[in-house]
Design an enzyme around this catalytic site. Sequence first.
Site, PDB file in Angstrom:
ATOM      1  N   ILE A  70      43.731  47.573  36.942  1.00  0.00           N
ATOM      2  CA  ILE A  70      44.275  48.911  36.719  1.00  0.00           C
ATOM      3  C   ILE A  70      43.784  49.436  35.374  1.00  0.00           C
ATOM      4  O   ILE A  70      43.617  48.684  34.412  1.00  0.00           O
ATOM      5  CB  ILE A  70      45.822  48.894  36.779  1.00  0.00           C
ATOM      6  CG1 ILE A  70      46.367  50.323  36.899  1.00  0.00           C
ATOM      7  CG2 ILE A  70      46.409  48.162  35.583  1.00  0.00           C
ATOM      8  CD1 ILE A  70      47.808  50.391  37.332  1.00  0.00           C
ATOM      9  N   GLY A 126      44.406  44.155  39.491  1.00  0.00           N
ATOM     10  CA  GLY A 126      44.537  44.979  40.680  1.00  0.00           C
ATOM     11  C   GLY A 126      43.454  44.719  41.708  1.00  0.00           C
ATOM     12  O   GLY A 126      43.660  44.957  42.911  1.00  0.00           O
ATOM     13  N   ASP A 129      44.853  42.115  43.865  1.00  0.00           N
ATOM     14  CA  ASP A 129      45.819  42.751  44.768  1.00  0.00           C
ATOM     15  C   ASP A 129      45.104  43.337  45.979  1.00  0.00           C
ATOM     16  O   ASP A 129      45.567  43.199  47.118  1.00  0.00           O
ATOM     17  CB  ASP A 129      46.571  43.872  44.037  1.00  0.00           C
ATOM     18  CG  ASP A 129      47.515  43.366  42.968  1.00  0.00           C
ATOM     19  OD1 ASP A 129      48.279  42.431  43.236  1.00  0.00           O
ATOM     20  OD2 ASP A 129      47.483  43.923  41.854  1.00  0.00           O
ATOM     21  N   GLU A 149      47.680  39.849  35.193  1.00  0.00           N
ATOM     22  CA  GLU A 149      48.831  40.635  34.754  1.00  0.00           C
ATOM     23  C   GLU A 149      49.686  39.955  33.689  1.00  0.00           C
ATOM     24  O   GLU A 149      50.188  40.623  32.772  1.00  0.00           O
ATOM     25  CB  GLU A 149      49.708  40.995  35.962  1.00  0.00           C
ATOM     26  CG  GLU A 149      49.144  42.100  36.829  1.00  0.00           C
ATOM     27  CD  GLU A 149      48.120  41.653  37.835  1.00  0.00           C
ATOM     28  OE1 GLU A 149      47.725  42.443  38.694  1.00  0.00           O
ATOM     29  OE2 GLU A 149      47.678  40.472  37.753  1.00  0.00           O
ATOM     30  N   ASP A 157      52.768  43.255  40.490  1.00  0.00           N
ATOM     31  CA  ASP A 157      53.700  43.896  41.417  1.00  0.00           C
ATOM     32  C   ASP A 157      53.043  44.694  42.537  1.00  0.00           C
ATOM     33  O   ASP A 157      53.703  45.465  43.224  1.00  0.00           O
ATOM     34  CB  ASP A 157      54.663  44.815  40.643  1.00  0.00           C
ATOM     35  CG  ASP A 157      53.954  45.873  39.809  1.00  0.00           C
ATOM     36  OD1 ASP A 157      52.719  46.018  39.943  1.00  0.00           O
ATOM     37  OD2 ASP A 157      54.635  46.545  39.021  1.00  0.00           O
TER      38      ASP A 157
END
Length: 276
Positions: A70, A126, A129, A149, A157
């Site tokens: 991110i 990310g 993810d 993270e 998350d």
Amino acid sequence: MEGKYKSIEIKRKSPNSRVFYVYLNRPSRGNALSPDFFVEFPEALSSLDQNPNVAVIILAGAGPHFCSGIDLQTLNSQSKDTVSNDGGRTGEKLRREIKVLQRSITAIEDCRKPVIAVVHGACVGGGVDIVTACDIRYCTESAFFCVKEVDLAITADLGSLQRLPAIVGFGNAMELSLTARRFSGLEAKELGLVTKVFDSKEAMEDGVAAIAEGIASKSPLAVVGTKRVLIQSRDLTLDQGLDYVATWNSGVILSEDLNEAISAQLQKRKPVFAKL
């Protein structure tokens, strides 16, 4: 469809191919995930999902990396914008924002068409993810991964902590997530995170293109059904999973695809299926 997005790019490399490519397209930022991405990515997947000319989607990164995670500027801005004097309302607003981001990643699983991740360079935060939500994953020898993270004082998350244990095992997921250590493409293969490691990006592109074209040539009803049943069965008992696939097949198995597949086998030819 092509060229209308800021954070991604959609390509069809051959006019007759039913394999479409989605590129994370911020190479100057290592394809870091911006606010635009979380709006555009699910929109693009939904568009491709509803397009009958699309059978398989390959997800890749433009430039030297797949995804660096991110965008930290986005994260910092979001943190500042969310703060207020009311802790309860601040927390409730932040939860809603997180759920929006989560849905952007889960859009990969919601897409009926198979989504194949091809990873080169960095796949961090990310990026993990994203790939854990994909249906099949490949990478190059030089690729590297990191569940980053915890180093940013965040509990991941967007799906890694939920999906990674089922892919690499609970113990391995715990170790990778707590240490935030970098691991190679070869280790990713050993862990089961990727199916195959290629010597180079070019070899990966050629190899995965052939795999995707093979999947695209199969019955779209069978491909869509296989993806949905596998995803649904993750959270079901064996009996529940068997009941689910029995119900699914009772609705779609008596199809022209089945007739075509049987005829092709008997006539020793390649089957040709209608678009979905």
